[in-house]
Write a protein that holds these residues in place. Sequence first.
Motif, mmCIF file in Angstrom:
data_model
loop_
_atom_site.group_PDB
_atom_site.id
_atom_site.type_symbol
_atom_site.label_atom_id
_atom_site.label_comp_id
_atom_site.label_asym_id
_atom_site.label_seq_id
_atom_site.Cartn_x
_atom_site.Cartn_y
_atom_site.Cartn_z
ATOM 1 N N GLN A 54 0.584 -1.198 0.116
ATOM 2 C CA GLN A 54 0.189 0.278 -0.110
ATOM 3 C C GLN A 54 0.834 1.442 -0.107
ATOM 4 O O GLN A 54 0.638 2.190 -0.584
ATOM 5 N N GLU A 55 2.052 1.254 0.650
ATOM 6 C CA GLU A 55 2.925 2.375 0.481
ATOM 7 C C GLU A 55 3.332 2.422 -0.841
ATOM 8 O O GLU A 55 3.491 3.743 -1.115
ATOM 9 N N ARG A 56 3.848 1.458 -1.460
ATOM 10 C CA ARG A 56 4.354 1.691 -2.743
ATOM 11 C C ARG A 56 3.238 2.187 -3.637
ATOM 12 O O ARG A 56 3.399 2.995 -4.590
ATOM 13 N N LEU A 57 1.925 1.589 -3.399
ATOM 14 C CA LEU A 57 0.768 1.952 -4.279
ATOM 15 C C LEU A 57 0.476 3.643 -4.253
ATOM 16 O O LEU A 57 0.278 4.163 -5.101
ATOM 17 N N ALA A 58 0.494 4.130 -2.968
ATOM 18 C CA ALA A 58 0.344 5.463 -2.668
ATOM 19 C C ALA A 58 1.349 6.279 -3.336
ATOM 20 O O ALA A 58 1.116 7.466 -3.613
ATOM 21 N N ASN A 59 2.526 5.669 -3.590
ATOM 22 C CA ASN A 59 3.507 6.685 -4.186
ATOM 23 C C ASN A 59 4.095 6.616 -5.584
ATOM 24 O O ASN A 59 4.883 7.215 -6.103
ATOM 25 N N ILE A 60 3.067 5.868 -6.331
ATOM 26 C CA ILE A 60 3.351 5.795 -7.662
ATOM 27 C C ILE A 60 3.073 6.986 -8.363
ATOM 28 O O ILE A 60 2.457 7.826 -8.077
ATOM 29 N N GLN A 61 3.791 7.356 -9.490
ATOM 30 C CA GLN A 61 3.794 8.602 -10.292
ATOM 31 C C GLN A 61 3.729 8.194 -11.674
ATOM 32 O O GLN A 61 4.762 8.071 -12.650
ATOM 33 N N PRO A 62 2.422 8.024 -12.242
ATOM 34 C CA PRO A 62 1.841 7.561 -13.589
ATOM 35 C C PRO A 62 2.781 8.686 -14.734
ATOM 36 O O PRO A 62 3.402 8.035 -15.678
ATOM 37 N N LEU A 63 2.818 9.735 -14.583
ATOM 38 C CA LEU A 63 3.329 10.660 -15.559
ATOM 39 C C LEU A 63 4.973 10.454 -15.625
ATOM 40 O O LEU A 63 5.418 10.386 -16.606
ATOM 41 N N ARG A 64 5.474 10.335 -14.366
ATOM 42 C CA ARG A 64 6.966 10.018 -14.500
ATOM 43 C C ARG A 64 7.315 8.701 -15.010
ATOM 44 O O ARG A 64 8.466 8.635 -15.538
ATOM 45 N N TYR A 65 6.496 7.795 -14.603
ATOM 46 C CA TYR A 65 6.680 6.523 -15.116
ATOM 47 C C TYR A 65 6.886 6.428 -16.631
ATOM 48 O O TYR A 65 7.516 5.958 -17.296
ATOM 49 N N GLY A 66 5.661 7.152 -17.063
ATOM 50 C CA GLY A 66 5.707 7.040 -18.710
ATOM 51 C C GLY A 66 6.790 7.539 -19.340
ATOM 52 O O GLY A 66 7.196 7.402 -20.677
ATOM 53 N N LYS A 67 7.397 8.606 -18.757
ATOM 54 C CA LYS A 67 8.606 9.412 -19.441
ATOM 55 C C LYS A 67 9.971 8.649 -18.886
ATOM 56 O O LYS A 67 10.796 8.838 -19.863
ATOM 57 N N ARG A 68 10.142 8.097 -17.958
ATOM 58 C CA ARG A 68 11.511 7.653 -17.463
ATOM 59 C C ARG A 68 11.337 5.938 -17.269
ATOM 60 O O ARG A 68 12.235 5.503 -16.773
ATOM 61 N N LEU A 72 17.113 2.865 -15.858
ATOM 62 C CA LEU A 72 17.406 1.986 -15.037
ATOM 63 C C LEU A 72 17.216 2.631 -13.571
ATOM 64 O O LEU A 72 16.744 2.181 -12.682
ATOM 65 N N THR A 73 17.110 4.338 -13.730
ATOM 66 C CA THR A 73 17.194 4.842 -12.479
ATOM 67 C C THR A 73 15.502 5.516 -12.667
ATOM 68 O O THR A 73 15.417 6.360 -11.709
ATOM 69 N N GLY A 74 15.008 5.083 -13.622
ATOM 70 C CA GLY A 74 13.558 5.670 -13.701
ATOM 71 C C GLY A 74 12.492 5.346 -12.667
ATOM 72 O O GLY A 74 12.739 4.546 -11.656
ATOM 73 N N GLU A 75 11.331 6.134 -12.500
ATOM 74 C CA GLU A 75 10.264 5.942 -11.690
ATOM 75 C C GLU A 75 9.441 4.567 -11.929
ATOM 76 O O GLU A 75 8.388 4.842 -12.495
ATOM 77 N N VAL A 76 9.908 3.696 -11.574
ATOM 78 C CA VAL A 76 9.119 2.339 -11.819
ATOM 79 C C VAL A 76 8.245 1.999 -10.439
ATOM 80 O O VAL A 76 8.527 2.963 -9.462
ATOM 81 N N THR A 77 7.145 1.463 -10.500
ATOM 82 C CA THR A 77 6.231 1.084 -9.435
ATOM 83 C C THR A 77 6.601 0.299 -8.210
ATOM 84 O O THR A 77 6.302 0.587 -7.033
ATOM 85 N N GLY A 78 7.607 -0.687 -8.705
ATOM 86 C CA GLY A 78 7.980 -1.712 -7.530
ATOM 87 C C GLY A 78 6.756 -2.418 -7.026
ATOM 88 O O GLY A 78 6.821 -3.099 -5.819
ATOM 89 N N LEU A 79 5.872 -2.509 -7.914
ATOM 90 C CA LEU A 79 4.862 -3.358 -7.396
ATOM 91 C C LEU A 79 4.476 -4.702 -7.914
ATOM 92 O O LEU A 79 3.622 -5.615 -7.488
ATOM 93 N N SER A 80 5.411 -5.105 -8.789
ATOM 94 C CA SER A 80 5.280 -6.483 -9.300
ATOM 95 C C SER A 80 5.352 -7.810 -8.580
ATOM 96 O O SER A 80 4.566 -8.589 -8.454
ATOM 97 N N ALA A 81 6.031 -7.620 -7.551
ATOM 98 C CA ALA A 81 5.948 -8.580 -6.337
ATOM 99 C C ALA A 81 4.747 -8.742 -5.660
ATOM 100 O O ALA A 81 4.501 -9.954 -5.458
#
Length: 276
Positions: A54-68, A72-81
């Motif tokens: 839930q902490e990771r979910l609260a901090n996702i950044q869809p716009l930055r995800y799309g750009k970066r 390897l240092t981009g804003e991924v969600t870290g939610l896959s696990a």
Amino acid sequence: MMTDSAKDLLAAAAVERRLGNRDAYVPYLRQVFADVVGEDDTVSETYGGLGAAQERLANIQPLRYGKRRNFLTGEVTGLSAYLRHGVISLAAVRDRVRQLVDDPSEAEALLQQLAWRDYWQRLYAHWGDRLWQDIEPYKTGWSAVDYATDLPAALVAAETGLACMDAFSSDLQRTGYLHNHARLWLAAYVVHWCRVRWQAGAAWFLQHLLDGDPASNNLSWQWVASTFSHKPYFFNRQNLERYSDGKYCRQCPMSDRCPFDATYEELAARLFPHKT
């Protein structure tokens, strides 16, 4: 006589679940599953549980995800696990994404990834173990029998001399995680440069990835190999340098003889000389 797998299941059923914190669980689980731990007792830095998800979910950044997302240092969600183990659902992520944007098209890149994961899961439900077979023939000019069935020992030992591939191999086995772009590069290296069947690489990933599941894993490997796509995926040094900020190339002992240092046209001719 009880098999080792049966013993593991009984041990798992009897695991103490009230120790209270992660620091107490680590030595306890090493003791309970001593036969599984063996020589590799590395503990991932990823925290499990609904709270962490839930902490990771609260901090996702869809716009930055799309750009970066490809860096390897981009804003991924870290939610896959957490998705892999059912801690949170695809629908929950989708709903959170929609809360964060005015227009769903602003989060298209992230929503597409959720859709791909859903699609792969549906194929897995339909195909089952067929995911371990070539869905289609290779489109590389090589046939399946031209590929080796075992991973190179140097790659598993992270001793190829290629700084990027050795780092990816080490990170995979040490942390249980790789950025998606690193997974694609490593998979392409295994299949196209080492000419090893994708099944060997897919099994290797599933052995170590905390978020590994046959659907996303195997079909991604097949996409790279071209047995589930219309062409093989491969990369060149310029691509790797750009999205890794050049960190591997600067320290690579093989920088002056890099097998990836060529144009895509030149690499295609080298890797797939029989492709029509």
